[in-house]
Design a protein around this motif. Structure first.
Motif, PDB file in Angstrom:
ATOM      1  N   GLN A 149      33.365  39.461  49.790  1.00 15.13           N
ATOM      2  CA  GLN A 149      32.387  38.432  50.102  1.00 15.13           C
ATOM      3  C   GLN A 149      33.061  37.135  50.581  1.00 15.13           C
ATOM      4  OE1 GLN A 149      29.001  37.884  47.413  1.00 15.13           O
ATOM      5  NE2 GLN A 149      29.791  39.642  46.255  1.00 15.13           N
ATOM      6  N   TYR A 150      34.174  36.802  49.959  1.00 15.44           N
ATOM      7  CA  TYR A 150      34.916  35.606  50.345  1.00 15.44           C
ATOM      8  C   TYR A 150      35.334  35.714  51.809  1.00 15.44           C
ATOM      9  CZ  TYR A 150      38.746  32.276  50.752  1.00 15.44           C
ATOM     10  OH  TYR A 150      39.571  31.272  51.188  1.00 15.44           O
ATOM     11  N   PRO A 179      32.710  30.095  48.377  1.00 18.43           N
ATOM     12  CA  PRO A 179      31.464  30.474  49.040  1.00 18.43           C
ATOM     13  C   PRO A 179      30.727  31.645  48.370  1.00 18.43           C
ATOM     14  CG  PRO A 179      33.299  31.426  50.215  1.00 18.43           C
ATOM     15  CD  PRO A 179      33.878  30.604  49.081  1.00 18.43           C
ATOM     16  N   ASN A 231      32.506  35.272  54.260  1.00 17.70           N
ATOM     17  CA  ASN A 231      32.025  33.893  54.367  1.00 17.70           C
ATOM     18  C   ASN A 231      33.016  32.958  55.040  1.00 17.70           C
ATOM     19  OD1 ASN A 231      29.339  33.598  53.035  1.00 17.70           O
ATOM     20  ND2 ASN A 231      30.437  34.671  51.409  1.00 17.70           N
TER      21      ASN A 231
END
Length: 128
Positions: free
Chosen positions: A122-123, A109, A126
């Motif tokens: 960020q992973y 993502p 998401n």
């Protein structure tokens, strides 16, 4: 006679479960050892130690990197665990994040990232 048969069946089931549990643990240990030894080889390559480009370490150690990728889903799980628990944010974490993106493929993502910890942050945002 039935009691003896039941005891033997239960003993057989217990033995089978024990063996399965041991082989799962051994499998996880093998995946972990594969990842750790290949990461160590990549980040300590004396020829590449002067490069500031993380991709040079992957390109210069393609076989070690491919060994990491060959660990598949089990490897991805361990890479994510290591990224989460690592206090560092260096070359090793960048390589782990890159391998994770490749293992995730189209399910990754995260589009743009600057460091391993940045990718992992960020992973997690998401996925949750």
């Amino acid at each position: 006679m039935n009691r003896r048969r039941l005891t033997l069946v239960l003993l057989s089931v217990w033995t089978a479960l024990t063996v399965a549990a041991c082989s799962t643990q051994t499998g996880e240990q093998e995946v972990s050892a594969t990842i750790e030894s290949n990461l160590l080889q990549m980040v300590s390559n004396p020829v590449l130690l002067t490069s500031s480009n993380p991709n040079d370490y992957i390109d210069g150690n393609r076989e070690a990197y491919e060994d990491i990728l060959s660990t598949g889903e089990a490897g991805l799980f361990l890479l994510l665990q290591q990224l989460e628990s690592s206090p560092d944010n260096g070359l090793k974490e960048w390589i782990m994040a890159q391998a994770s993106t490749e293992l995730l493929g189209e399910h990754n993502p995260v589009e743009g990232w600057h460091s391993g910890k940045d990718w992992f942050r960020q992973y997690k945002m998401n996925v949750e």
